[in-house]
Motif scaffolding. Structure first.
Motif, short mmCIF file in Angstrom:
data_model
loop_
_atom_site.label_atom_id
_atom_site.label_comp_id
_atom_site.label_asym_id
_atom_site.label_seq_id
_atom_site.Cartn_x
_atom_site.Cartn_y
_atom_site.Cartn_z
N MET A 95 0.85 -1.19 0.00
CA MET A 95 0.00 0.00 0.00
C MET A 95 0.89 1.24 0.00
O MET A 95 1.70 1.42 0.90
CB MET A 95 -0.89 -0.01 1.24
N GLY A 96 0.72 2.05 -1.04
CA GLY A 96 1.50 3.29 -1.17
C GLY A 96 2.84 3.04 -1.84
O GLY A 96 3.40 1.95 -1.75
N ALA A 133 4.95 2.98 8.46
CA ALA A 133 5.51 1.91 7.63
C ALA A 133 5.59 0.65 8.47
O ALA A 133 6.11 0.67 9.59
CB ALA A 133 6.89 2.31 7.12
N ALA A 134 5.02 -0.42 7.98
CA ALA A 134 5.00 -1.68 8.73
C ALA A 134 4.61 -2.83 7.80
O ALA A 134 4.20 -2.61 6.66
CB ALA A 134 4.00 -1.59 9.88
N GLU A 135 4.75 -4.04 8.33
CA GLU A 135 4.39 -5.24 7.58
C GLU A 135 3.72 -6.23 8.51
O GLU A 135 4.11 -6.38 9.66
CB GLU A 135 5.65 -5.87 6.99
N ALA A 136 2.72 -6.91 7.97
CA ALA A 136 2.06 -8.01 8.68
C ALA A 136 1.91 -9.15 7.68
O ALA A 136 1.64 -8.93 6.50
CB ALA A 136 0.70 -7.59 9.21
N SER A 168 2.73 -1.66 4.35
CA SER A 168 2.46 -0.22 4.22
C SER A 168 3.79 0.51 4.10
O SER A 168 4.70 0.26 4.88
CB SER A 168 1.72 0.29 5.46
N ASN A 169 3.87 1.42 3.13
CA ASN A 169 5.10 2.19 3.00
C ASN A 169 5.12 3.40 3.94
O ASN A 169 6.09 4.14 4.01
CB ASN A 169 5.33 2.62 1.55
N GLY A 170 4.03 3.61 4.67
CA GLY A 170 3.98 4.68 5.67
C GLY A 170 3.56 6.04 5.14
O GLY A 170 3.56 7.02 5.89
N GLN A 171 3.18 6.15 3.87
CA GLN A 171 2.76 7.43 3.29
C GLN A 171 1.49 7.96 3.95
O GLN A 171 1.30 9.15 4.10
CB GLN A 171 2.53 7.30 1.78
#
Length: 149
Positions: free
Chosen positions: A45-46, A115-118, A73-76
């Protein structure tokens, strides 16, 4: 042993052996369906080009097969992935995030504030087409579908 006893006992022994065989065959499984999951393409995402970038719009899955999906998520922006019908139609084995494993029966939402990953580990148990979306960002094209055969 008398002939009468022999006639009565023999069918009981045969029935007992048949029953034991039936129980034994039910107790044996071909294997653990949740092991050796197939890795799906990451759902990112992003991006540097767009806050509303979504790397995958469609996933094709089969019931009874184990899968692993990394959601990144790239954290944008803050992203909240929702897929209520899909989450209700899978066996969820675990979620890995932030260096820990989360064992839960189901999910309602995966929210990323930075920004994170699951990674979710699951087995689809119901066929159909199940929408997923980033809550509040559907109008920006952040929607997709899980197609389960």
């Amino acid at each position: 042993m008398s002939m009468l006893k022999s006639r009565l006992i023999k069918p009981l022994i045969i029935a007992g052996v048949a029953g034991l065989m039936a129980v034994t065959s039910v107790a044996q499984a071909a294997g653990d369906l949740t092991r050796r999951p197939q890795k799906l393409p990451d759902l990112v995402m992003g991006s540097d080009e767009s806050d509303y970038y979504l790397s995958q719009k469609e996933y094709e899955l089969e019931t009874g097969k184990a899968y692993k999906l990394a959601i990144i998520s790239n954290g944008q922006k803050e992203y909240a992935m929702v897929a209520p019908d899909f989450f209700a139609s899978i066996f969820l084995r675990k979620v890995e995030a932030g260096g820990m494993e989360i064992k839960a029966v189901s999910l309602t939402e995966l929210e990323f504030e930075d920004a994170a990953e699951a990674e979710i580990y699951f087995v689809p148990v119901k066929p159909g087409e199940f929408a997923f979306e980033m809550e509040g960002l559907q109008g920006k094209g952040m929607v997709g579908v899980f197609k389960v055969k």
